[in-house]
Scaffold this active site. Structure first.
Site, PDB file in Angstrom:
ATOM      1  N   ASP A  25      15.391 -14.996   4.484  1.00 11.97           N
ATOM      2  CA  ASP A  25      16.087 -15.437   4.201  1.00 11.97           C
ATOM      3  C   ASP A  25      16.874 -15.024   6.039  1.00 11.97           C
ATOM      4  O   ASP A  25      16.368 -13.986   6.309  1.00 11.97           O
ATOM      5  CB  ASP A  25      17.392 -15.228   3.391  1.00 11.97           C
ATOM      6  N   ASP A  40      20.520 -15.928   7.767  1.00 16.56           N
ATOM      7  CA  ASP A  40      21.869 -15.626   8.436  1.00 16.56           C
ATOM      8  C   ASP A  40      21.976 -14.737   7.274  1.00 16.56           C
ATOM      9  O   ASP A  40      21.994 -14.158   5.895  1.00 16.56           O
ATOM     10  CB  ASP A  40      22.853 -16.772   7.143  1.00 16.56           C
TER      11      ASP A  40
END
Length: 334
Positions: A72, A74
């Site tokens: 991922d 963020d």
């Protein structure tokens, strides 16, 4: 900083020695690799030590040629906070920009205040959350169109942002690029900003990195007209999204996976991996105001949970022991 660097390097050496001895003769402890990590990282929590031990051994034995990363962006590759101040996510790079009118910032902050608690609520099922996520992203995209956002503004947004990668992220991504280990970055954020951020920090290595995110479409004047392709939110991003790509074809034989995320939704990012072997899931539990309530669900889903650790030290320590990734070194840079 220098003492911390020496300490990290000493740990790497200790970790390598422990693994070497374990491969020759079984240690008195049943989980020597896990125990070494737990003893060296206070922020690390592991619920099932024997299962994680087996995954670590499989990944180390497989070497870099059998490895791929799914991460991922963020609050996973990037920091969640620094010195007590929240840092921007990819959406926040734009939403918090002083270059945009206050009404836009107020509207996006209102959306976040409404929908983020729903995303993070451990008492709601994923099925219950999905309609709210779609609603959130739909409304956020409408604001892009009604506020005259232009493509040329993105680099300026990044320059005025406090977005920052976790410590040693660059060392990790540079080492993976050198060894040509595939890195799939999956983000429910704003892909156009994400790429600007990665380029600004010199960590977007296109030869081994694939980005799957929400990219925008524009008119002939560079104004945002909407999303280019299918909306990606935190609960529908996984490797199935790249099955028709050249990147996916290059993953043949890479059945060991290191997955990293900061949300329960990130656990499904490895869905679609062909013939998965060892899939090691590392979760970053960032928000300390909700950490106690969320920790049980994180420990249930992730193999390793890092509580308020704004570094890549644990993943870096692991990868530096994998054959072919010896170039990943301790660093005092991001």
């Amino acid at each position: 900083m220098l003492s911390r660097l020496r300490s990290s390097c000493q740990f790497l050496s200790s970790f390598a020695i422990r693994y070497k001895h374990f491969s020759i003769a079984m240690s008195s402890a049943s989980t020597p690799l896990v125990d070494t990590l737990l003893n060296s990282h206070d922020q690390l929590k592991i619920a099932n030590k024997s299962e994680v031990e087996a995954k670590l051994k499989s990944i180390l034995d497989g070497g870099h040629q059998k490895l791929q990363l799914i991460v991922d962006f963020d609050n996973t590759l990037t920091r969640h906070h620094k010195n007590g101040v929240l840092t921007d996510c990819s959406w926040g790079v734009m939403e918090n920009s002083p270059l945009l009118p206050k009404i836009y910032t107020d509207q996006t902050n209102a959306l976040r205040a409404k929908y983020l608690p729903i995303e993070q609520d451990p008492d709601l099922s994923i099925e219950e959350k999905i309609p709210y996520m779609v609603e959130w992203y739909t409304n956020a995209n409408k604001l892009l169109q009604t506020n005259g956002i232009q493509r040329q503004m993105f680099s300026q947004f990044v320059q005025t942002s406090n977005v920052e990668f976790r410590d040693n992220t660059k060392a990790m991504l540079d080492g993976l690029n050198k060894a040509q280990v595939p890195v799939l970055v999956m983000s429910a954020g704003l892909g156009d900003i994400l790429v600007e951020v990665m380029d600004a920090f010199g960590v977007y290595h296109r030869s081994n990195t694939k980005v799957v995110s929400n990219f925008l479409s524009y008119d002939s004047n560079g104004l945002v007209t909407g999303l280019d392709g299918t909306m990606i939110h935190v609960y529908n991003k996984n490797e199935n999204a790249i099955h028709d790509s050249e990147y996916f074809k290059g993953l043949q034989g890479r059945d060991n996976v290191i997955l990293m995320g900061d949300s329960i939704g990130d656990l499904q990012m490895a869905e679609g991996v062909a013939n998965p072997g060892a899939v090691l899931k590392i979760g970053f539990l960032n928000n300390m105001s909700t950490a106690e309530k969320r920790l049980p669900s994180f420990l249930s889903g992730f193999d390793m949970v890092l509580v308020d650790d704004q570094t890549m030290k644990v993943p870096l320590d692991l990868m530096a022991q994998i054959s072919g990734l010896e170039s990943i070194q301790c660093s005092n840079q991001n």
